[in-house]
Enzyme design. Structure first.
Site, PDB file in Angstrom:
ATOM      1  N   LEU A  41      10.545   9.423 -51.168  1.00 22.20           N
ATOM      2  CA  LEU A  41      10.756   8.160 -52.211  1.00 22.20           C
ATOM      3  C   LEU A  41      10.217   6.823 -51.317  1.00 22.20           C
ATOM      4  O   LEU A  41      10.152   6.906 -49.816  1.00 22.20           O
ATOM      5  CB  LEU A  41      12.368   7.960 -52.280  1.00 22.20           C
ATOM      6  N   ASP A  43       8.189   2.725 -52.585  1.00 26.55           N
ATOM      7  CA  ASP A  43       8.530   1.447 -53.243  1.00 26.55           C
ATOM      8  C   ASP A  43       9.391   1.396 -54.488  1.00 26.55           C
ATOM      9  O   ASP A  43       9.401   2.181 -55.379  1.00 26.55           O
ATOM     10  CB  ASP A  43       7.091   0.820 -53.544  1.00 26.55           C
ATOM     11  N   TYR A 102       1.119   4.832 -58.957  1.00 24.52           N
ATOM     12  CA  TYR A 102       1.311   3.711 -57.738  1.00 24.52           C
ATOM     13  C   TYR A 102       2.474   2.729 -58.461  1.00 24.52           C
ATOM     14  O   TYR A 102       2.519   2.671 -59.535  1.00 24.52           O
ATOM     15  CB  TYR A 102       0.102   3.332 -57.224  1.00 24.52           C
TER      16      TYR A 102
HETATM   17  C1  FRU Z   1       3.061   0.297 -50.665  1.00 23.60           C
HETATM   18  C2  FRU Z   1       2.240   1.338 -51.261  1.00 23.60           C
HETATM   19  C3  FRU Z   1       1.504   0.573 -52.321  1.00 23.60           C
HETATM   20  C4  FRU Z   1       1.117   1.475 -53.310  1.00 23.60           C
HETATM   21  C5  FRU Z   1       2.046   2.636 -53.266  1.00 23.60           C
HETATM   22  C6  FRU Z   1       1.734   4.107 -53.177  1.00 23.60           C
HETATM   23  O1  FRU Z   1       4.162   1.109 -49.847  1.00 23.60           O
HETATM   24  O2  FRU Z   1       1.294   1.612 -50.454  1.00 23.60           O
HETATM   25  O3  FRU Z   1       0.446  -0.650 -52.303  1.00 23.60           O
HETATM   26  O4  FRU Z   1       1.116   1.103 -54.686  1.00 23.60           O
HETATM   27  O5  FRU Z   1       2.850   2.367 -51.936  1.00 23.60           O
HETATM   28  O6  FRU Z   1       2.960   4.789 -53.151  1.00 23.60           O
END
Ligand code: FRU
Length: 481
Positions: A41, A43, A102
């Protein structure tokens, strides 16, 4: 759909089934924090309250605790304390997001939830995936309920981003102001400075590029991830996660940081005018990519990944071997007071409290208190000059010579020490879970957020030093087991 975008669900389910038993048996499995059912897990995404239900989506790789192409996992709650794991909301199954759904955000309009996220694509070939080879498309998703998808369309294809940027442009956060919608994106310029782009829309469907909301300089990191704008207590705040800031005496000692700026937005020119240099949001080891939303009580609530990327070789998370990695910190209410952003745990967390035990600081002998999953509040009357609190096997919080220091021993798995200058200490408010600690200082002025991995039965809480005051302790009920 491209060939790569095909998802092998049989493989994912089989891998998940293998991990499940070890995750469930893990004594470091968190007791009241949100964690993945299995796997990886990162963001928080799409945080929103809709029809009385709190939705939390998150970056999720159910089949692999080391990560991979991310899905959006999904949890719901009616009280912000007890959460239910829902079906995965979105998977990297489209040509425009085949290497990761993302991060992104949510906004409610006309009784639907609108989500915006970054579709990550890595093209085949000899690329560095920073200056070439990567596409990051901004995608708009409409959902009538937070569970089902009505439409999922690219609204800003990678090819339409402005000139002068690397391939790293992502993490849309959408907000409304005076009937107009704005979308901000974190970006890395070709000159390796962080930047935030802003778009506007009358309806959430048609977007126009408006320019650069804010740009950093070479000392402020090469990339700004996960931007978030909000106004709280009358103050404009810009939150983001800069990568590559050099450490100072007290700050930016983690591989990446999460920071905020206070200022004022010029809404005619769509520029964020900075009033004060940016400040780190947390002083522990595990805090990255925060995202806020406003709930129906008007509270500005922040979710944040209680983890961080690129920590090796200093730190290898020992839960990987147990089939999972990372969690969310406790959601926090934000307010701007006394010239700073204060973070406080939600009042709802008090429903987890068991019987209250209270002591005066002076009467506490070294062995009176024991606990692993608890809340501990120390309110000082006479503020200490020299004070030490030992907990969770080999973690200490000390206040000496105007510095507050968090130290981990072996149970920190490579992480050792973080220090914060602090004129005076009036309160420590600690949330301890099986494998995490959140230490709120002086009623939300500062927080240390860290994962720790103590052995079994390491439950001694010892307090020594000067200062007088009151200590209150509660066991906390579990919500996740
Ligand atoms: C931050 C990040 C975001 C990206 C996501 C990918 O932790 O690098 O910039 O959208 O995680 O998992």
């Amino acid at each position: 759909m491209s060939k790569k975008a095909y998802i092998n669900w049989k493989h994912i389910q089989a891998a998940q089934a293998k991990l499940k038993a070890s995750v469930e048996a893990d004594p470091w499995r968190l007791s009241y924090h949100q964690m993945p059912e299995t796997g990886w897990l990162n963001d928080p995404n799409g945080a929103v309250q809709f029809d009385g239900v709190y939705h939390l989506y998150h970056q999720y790789v159910p089949q692999d605790p080391k990560g991979g192409a991310t899905h959006w996992g999904h949890k719901t709650s009616t009280d912000m304390v007890h959460f239910k794991d829902e079906e995965i909301f979105m998977s990297p199954d489209q040509a425009f997001d085949q290497d990761g759904v993302y991060s992104g955000s949510a906004i409610v309009l006309d009784d639907k939830i609108h989500f915006f996220y970054t579709g990550n694509v890595k093209n085949e070939g000899d690329h560095d995936y920073t200056f070439s080879g990567r596409e990051q498309n901004t995608v708009h998703v409409v959902s009538p309920d937070g569970f089902t998808i009505e439409s999922r369309e690219v609204i800003i294809p990678h090819s339409e981003y402005p000139e002068g940027f690397t391939d790293h442009i992502r993490d849309p956060k959408v907000f409304e102001l005076n009937g107009k919608y704005y979308l901000i994106l974190g970006a890395r310029r070709r000159t390796n400075v962080g930047s935030i782009l802003i778009y506007s829309s009358p309806n959430l469907y048609d977007w126009e590029y408006e320019g650069i909301f804010l740009e950093g300089d070479e000392e402020q990191g090469y990339m700004w991830e996960c931007p978030d704008y909000f106004n709280v207590s009358g103050k404009d705040i810009l939150v983001f996660s800069p990568q590559g800031i050099l450490p100072t005496t007290y700050n930016y000692h983690n591989p990446h940081a999460a920071t905020y700026l206070t200022g004022q937005v010029n809404w005619d020119e769509l520029k964020f005018q900075v009033e004060e240099d940016f400040r780190e949001l947390d002083h522990g080891f595990d805090f990255y990519a925060p995202q806020t939303f406003e709930d129906d009580q008007g509270r500005r609530i922040m979710w944040v990944w209680m983890g961080i990327g690129d920590t090796q070789p200093e730190y290898n998370n020992p839960t990987i071997a147990r089939g999972w990695q990372h969690a969310m910190a406790l959601p926090r209410e934000l307010n701007f007071e006394d010239g700073m952003l204060k973070q406080r745990p939600l009042v709802e967390d008090q429903t987890l409290r068991g019987q209250e035990q209270s002591y005066s600081l002076t009467e506490l002998s070294s062995d009176t208190l024991r606990g692993e999953v608890y809340e501990l509040l120390i309110d000082f009357d006479e503020r200490p000059k020299d004070f030490e609190l030992l907990l969770r096997q080999d973690t200490s919080v000390t206040y000496q010579d105007g510095e507050l220091t968090l130290r981990h021993g072996e149970s920190g798995y490579g992480r050792r020490k973080r220090t914060l200058p602090l004129e005076s200490l009036s309160q420590l408010h600690i949330f301890s879970d099986t494998s995490s600690l959140e230490i709120f200082v002086n009623d939300g002025e500062a927080v240390f957020t860290s994962r720790v991995y103590p052995d079994a039965n390491q439950d001694k809480i010892q307090i020594t030093g000067d200062g007088t005051g009151k200590v209150t302790y509660w066991d906390l009920a579990t919500t996740t087991k």
